[in-house]
Design a protein around this motif. Sequence first.
Motif, short mmCIF file in Angstrom:
data_model
loop_
_atom_site.label_atom_id
_atom_site.label_comp_id
_atom_site.label_asym_id
_atom_site.label_seq_id
_atom_site.Cartn_x
_atom_site.Cartn_y
_atom_site.Cartn_z
N ALA A 113 0.81 -1.23 0.00
CA ALA A 113 0.00 0.00 0.00
C ALA A 113 0.84 1.27 0.00
CB ALA A 113 -0.94 0.00 1.20
N ILE A 114 1.89 1.30 0.81
CA ILE A 114 2.65 2.55 0.97
C ILE A 114 3.93 2.54 0.15
CG2 ILE A 114 3.62 4.18 2.61
CD1 ILE A 114 0.63 3.67 2.96
N ASP A 115 4.81 1.57 0.40
CA ASP A 115 6.12 1.55 -0.24
C ASP A 115 6.05 1.38 -1.76
OD1 ASP A 115 7.81 2.00 1.89
OD2 ASP A 115 8.03 -0.12 2.39
N PHE A 116 4.96 0.82 -2.25
CA PHE A 116 4.82 0.58 -3.69
C PHE A 116 3.73 1.47 -4.27
CE2 PHE A 116 2.48 -2.77 -6.49
CZ PHE A 116 2.71 -2.03 -7.64
N LEU A 117 2.47 1.22 -3.94
CA LEU A 117 1.37 1.97 -4.56
C LEU A 117 1.40 3.45 -4.18
CD1 LEU A 117 -1.51 -0.64 -4.13
CD2 LEU A 117 -0.21 -0.11 -6.21
N GLY A 118 1.65 3.74 -2.90
CA GLY A 118 1.69 5.14 -2.48
C GLY A 118 2.83 5.90 -3.12
N VAL A 119 4.02 5.31 -3.08
CA VAL A 119 5.20 5.99 -3.63
C VAL A 119 5.04 6.25 -5.13
CG1 VAL A 119 7.66 5.70 -4.12
CG2 VAL A 119 6.77 5.14 -1.84
N LEU A 120 4.57 5.24 -5.88
CA LEU A 120 4.46 5.40 -7.33
C LEU A 120 3.29 6.29 -7.73
CD1 LEU A 120 5.42 1.91 -8.80
CD2 LEU A 120 6.85 3.87 -8.28
N SER A 121 2.39 6.57 -6.82
CA SER A 121 1.29 7.49 -7.14
C SER A 121 1.76 8.94 -7.19
CB SER A 121 0.18 7.35 -6.09
OG SER A 121 0.52 8.00 -4.88
N MET A 122 2.93 9.21 -6.60
CA MET A 122 3.38 10.59 -6.44
C MET A 122 4.69 10.91 -7.15
SD MET A 122 1.19 12.29 -4.62
CE MET A 122 2.04 13.64 -3.80
N GLY A 123 5.25 9.95 -7.84
CA GLY A 123 6.53 10.22 -8.51
C GLY A 123 7.73 9.92 -7.65
N GLY A 124 7.56 9.04 -6.65
CA GLY A 124 8.68 8.62 -5.82
C GLY A 124 9.45 7.47 -6.44
N HIS A 125 10.49 7.03 -5.74
CA HIS A 125 11.39 5.99 -6.26
C HIS A 125 11.47 4.86 -5.24
CE1 HIS A 125 15.63 5.09 -8.16
NE2 HIS A 125 14.82 4.04 -8.17
N SER A 126 11.04 3.66 -5.63
CA SER A 126 11.07 2.49 -4.75
C SER A 126 12.24 1.58 -5.11
CB SER A 126 9.76 1.69 -4.87
OG SER A 126 8.67 2.42 -4.37
N TYR A 127 13.01 1.20 -4.08
CA TYR A 127 14.14 0.28 -4.24
C TYR A 127 13.75 -1.05 -3.58
CZ TYR A 127 17.01 4.45 -5.21
OH TYR A 127 17.54 5.60 -5.72
N PHE A 128 13.80 -2.14 -4.33
CA PHE A 128 13.32 -3.42 -3.84
C PHE A 128 14.47 -4.29 -3.33
CE2 PHE A 128 10.42 -2.19 -7.37
CZ PHE A 128 9.39 -1.76 -6.55
N ILE A 129 14.34 -4.70 -2.07
CA ILE A 129 15.31 -5.64 -1.49
C ILE A 129 14.80 -7.05 -1.76
CG2 ILE A 129 16.50 -6.38 0.61
CD1 ILE A 129 17.13 -3.51 -0.08
N GLY A 130 15.50 -7.79 -2.58
CA GLY A 130 15.04 -9.13 -2.95
C GLY A 130 15.48 -10.22 -2.01
N ARG A 131 16.42 -9.89 -1.11
CA ARG A 131 16.95 -10.90 -0.17
C ARG A 131 16.26 -10.81 1.18
NH1 ARG A 131 23.20 -9.77 -0.04
NH2 ARG A 131 22.50 -7.61 -0.26
N THR A 132 16.53 -11.79 2.04
CA THR A 132 16.01 -11.74 3.40
C THR A 132 16.53 -10.47 4.08
OG1 THR A 132 16.01 -14.15 3.54
CG2 THR A 132 15.91 -12.94 5.62
N PRO A 133 15.62 -9.65 4.62
CA PRO A 133 16.04 -8.33 5.13
C PRO A 133 16.66 -8.39 6.53
CG PRO A 133 13.68 -8.58 5.40
CD PRO A 133 14.17 -9.82 4.69
#
Length: 558
Positions: free
Chosen positions: A236-256
């Motif tokens: 909801a926030i890190d993906f949909l919210g960020v991309l709704s406003m022109g933000g930049h999401s960095y995806f961690i693909g490994r165990t955090p």
Amino acid sequence: MLTDERYNFVKIYENSFRNNWELDAITDYGTTNTLTYGQLAERIAQLHILFKQCGIQKDDKIAVMGKNNCNWVTTYLATVTYGAIIVPILQDFKANDALHIINHSESKLLFITDLIWEAMDLEQIEEVQAVFSLTDFHTLASRLKTKNAGWECALKAFAKAYPKGFTKEDVHYDERPNSAVASINYTSGTTGFSKGVITPCNALAGNVKFAQMTHEVFRGCRHVVFLPLAHAYGCAIDFLGVLSMGGHSYFIGRTPSPKILLQAFKEIRPSAVLSVPLILEKIYKKQIVPQISSPAMRWALKVPYLDEVILGKIRAELIDAFGGMMKELIIGGAPLNAEVEDFLHRIKFPITVGYGMTECAPLISYAHWEDFKPYSCGKALEGLMTVKVYKPDASGVGELYVKGENVMLGYYKNPEATKLAFTKDGWLKTGDLGYIDEDGFIFIKGRNKTMLLGPSGQNIYPEEIEAKLDNMPFVMESLVLQHEDHLVALVCPDYEAVDAEHLTAEGLEAAMEENRKQLNAELASYEPIVKIKLYPHEFEKTPKKSKKRFLYTSMVED
């Protein structure tokens, strides 16, 4: 229903792609794979052609299962902007559970990580017409009759359709009302049963609207995405919210792990951070506790003015650890340990705790860190959600009921569960016990299903006892369960601390007995722990880090 066109869920992204065309949108952290908003829109258009070649119709289901990455996000957005329904599947689900979800949802296409697919077979999934790799969209399996349906064919058709290139003017998605279904999210609940939550576009638009109203997402903001995108909170926030406003999401693909995350925070310098308590509690134990535990430091923290200097330095170090640009850290998914919360508020660290559930896509309540009340989970989202306490007891505690824009339509193909989830007048029963104070702040006491009864009918909230026990020496995490009329605690030891103190098995048992006595001195007379049993591993959890209690009930019976 959100009728303002600014909050039509599909149009949100049509407008964002056009308005932020040249900006970076998504990155697979640790790689050179970055897509601008224009490139993301182009990739979505290519997937739309693939969907059409595969015969996908409006409201067909498309399942996606794999680690956080750019192709996962592209698949999600391509599905909802096409008018189909996305079915995100947590990559932590076992193969049998995933197959059940794919079949139960009647998904027509499956996008999946290659390694996960190796444990499956096309014959096991009845409705799926084709399976595509989340690595590069190549075909993993197909029962399509046409040969002109695959990623290479889609790219050729795309080049033919846009001979002069794909521009922002080409971004146009068919009208789709907010009343339409956007996704079916299968819960990862702690009771062992998964239900498909039917999430309308309106619920996702409500969550996006909230994200925009908080100003924690904005044009050019940066977010480190390490919570699973198949879970509603991170999505909801890190993906949909960020991309709704022109933000930049960095995806961690490994165990955090804390080590990986702290390195990512240092490099990306996020403007806000979403986390579950477990991650923050580990950082607190490993980085802060050693600084404040020595006798000299404990003495210094009792000296007026000197304590402010020391705590100010610790705060600055912690802000730097999160990249130095973070304005707020938002905790969700489970209650934050009281000791950790107390310390962070003491140093004026910008932390707040929200509340939500998959059935609300997920947000129910929040308060900005400067307004936040310790131990609460904020207030009901203004203009979006309403919360009330059903049948409060003498202390004001009862089950929390919610209504509002973010609420699901029901459980997919499960009318019985849907009927049980709602009151006759439309309130969603959360299953959480809590109270609301005079200022509107919500305080969670525990889950209705996990609440235990004392010998004289007193309410016992195991989560509160576990929070105290988790702070005691040599305890990594704990689980409080009931056997007959007694409470027993399972404890996974902090092996690093045990090794540092060179404790023997007998010494560890003695330390746990001392913990038990100290814990009981802090508990009410009707909730003493009669025994602590050691458990060798961390407890199995859902992706939002809630303990799967039902797996351990038999371990306290002897």
